[in-house]
Scaffold this active site. Structure first.
Site, PDB file in Angstrom:
ATOM      1  N   CYS A  73     -30.203  -3.524  34.988  1.00 15.96           N
ATOM      2  CA  CYS A  73     -29.337  -2.538  34.348  1.00 15.96           C
ATOM      3  C   CYS A  73     -28.516  -3.274  33.293  1.00 15.96           C
ATOM      4  O   CYS A  73     -28.824  -4.427  32.955  1.00 15.96           O
ATOM      5  CB  CYS A  73     -28.471  -1.794  35.358  1.00 15.96           C
ATOM      6  SG  CYS A  73     -27.223  -2.796  36.199  1.00 15.96           S
TER       7      CYS A  73
ATOM      8  N   CYS B 259     -30.853   0.146  30.402  1.00 14.39           N
ATOM      9  CA  CYS B 259     -30.695  -1.032  29.534  1.00 14.39           C
ATOM     10  C   CYS B 259     -31.587  -0.983  28.307  1.00 14.39           C
ATOM     11  O   CYS B 259     -31.755  -1.983  27.611  1.00 14.39           O
ATOM     12  CB  CYS B 259     -30.945  -2.316  30.324  1.00 14.39           C
ATOM     13  SG  CYS B 259     -32.519  -2.369  31.170  1.00 14.39           S
TER      14      CYS B 259
ATOM     15  N   CYS C 231     -35.353  -5.399  28.062  1.00 13.88           N
ATOM     16  CA  CYS C 231     -36.285  -6.106  28.934  1.00 13.88           C
ATOM     17  C   CYS C 231     -37.615  -6.335  28.219  1.00 13.88           C
ATOM     18  O   CYS C 231     -38.233  -5.386  27.742  1.00 13.88           O
ATOM     19  CB  CYS C 231     -36.510  -5.305  30.210  1.00 13.88           C
ATOM     20  SG  CYS C 231     -37.434  -6.205  31.466  1.00 13.88           S
TER      21      CYS C 231
END
Length: 219
Positions: free
Chosen positions: A92, A166, A170
Site C-alpha cells: 500500500c 499505490c 509496484c
C-alpha cells in the site's frame, strides 16, 4: 563511505554499527552473496529506514531485519534459496495500515502454507495506532512490525503481489500474479472504522488463501 551513510541519524557509531551488522550477515549469507552486495544492502536499509524514523533507538535492529528480509528475497529470486512455499507481497502507500493488516491476517490464516511480506511506496514512521488496536482485538500483535519501503528484490521474490491504493509504484514482472484490492485507507480513522476495514481485508485474504490452497484453506 558516502555522505549519506555518514548522515544516518541516531547511531552511536555511524561507521561501526553498519559494518558490524554486515560482518554478521556476511557469515549468515556465506556462499550466497559477496561482501560488497551485503554492505550495499545493509547501508541501503539503514538509510531507507533512517529517513522516516522518529525514534532511532531501535534503528539498528530494524535495519538488520529489513536487510535480512531483502537479502533473503534476493536469494530466492536468484534461485540460491529454494522454497516451495507461495510468496505473497502486500503493498500500500504507507505500509502503516492496509498492507500490514493483510500480511498479518494472511500469515495468521495461512500458517506455514504461505510466506508473507509487506511494503509501502511511501512508508511512514510507524503503524497507525488504531490499526494496532483493531488487530489486537482479534489476537494479532503488530507491535514488532514497522513500515518498510517497497524494493525491487521483494517484488521479484513474490509469486502474488497485492496492491492497495499505490497506483503504478509496484514494478511488474512476468510470471507473477497481480491483484489490486480497492480497500479504504485506515489512516486517521477511528478503531470502529478500522474494524470494518479489517473485516473487508480478512474476507479478501481468506478468499485468496482458498485460491492458493483450495484443499486446506478452511479454518
Amino acid at each position: 563511505m558516502t555522505a549519506d551513510h555518514k548522515a544516518l541519524p541516531g547511531l552511536l557509531t555511524p561507521e561501526a554499527t553498519p559494518h558490524r551488522l554486515a560482518d554478521h550477515l556476511a557469515t549468515r549469507f556465506a556462499g550466497v552473496f559477496t561482501r560488497e552486495t551485503i554492505d550495499r544492502y545493509v547501508f541501503e536499509s539503514y538509510t531507507a529506514l533512517g529517513r522516516t524514523a522518529k525514534v532511532t533507538t531501535h534503528l539498528p535492529v530494524l535495519a538488520e531485519r529489513f536487510a535480512v528480509e531483502r537479502l533473503t528475497a534476493l536469494a530466492q529470486a536468484m534461485g540460491a534459496i529454494e522454497t516451495d512455499t507461495c510468496e505473497v507481497l502486500f503493498v500500500c502507500v504507507h505500509n502503516a495500515g492496509r498492507s500490514q493488516m493483510a500480511a498479518a491476517l494472511m500469515a495468521h490464516h495461512g500458517g506455514d502454507r504461505v510466506h508473507v511480506r509487506s511494503a509501502g511506496s511511501q512508508p511512514t514512521a510507524s503503524i497507525d495506532d488504531a490499526v494496532i488496536e483493531a488487530m489486537a482485538e482479534v489476537g494479532i500483535d503488530l507491535g514488532a512490525e514497522f513500515p518498510k519501503p517497497l524494493t525491487d528484490d521483494v517484488v521479484r521474490a513474490a509469486d502474488v503481489v497485492v496492491t492497495m491504493g499505490c497506483g503504478d509504484a509496484c514494478p511488474v514482472y512476468p510470471g507473477k500474479r497481480y491483484l489490486d484490492w480497492q480497500v479504504r485507507d485506515p489512516a486517521g480513522l477511528s478503531v470502529g472504522e478500522v474494524r470494518a476495514i479489517r473485516a473487508d481485508i480478512d474476507a479478501r485474504v481468506r478468499t485468496l488463501l482458498a485460491e492458493l490452497h483450495p484443499a486446506t484453506a478452511a479454518h
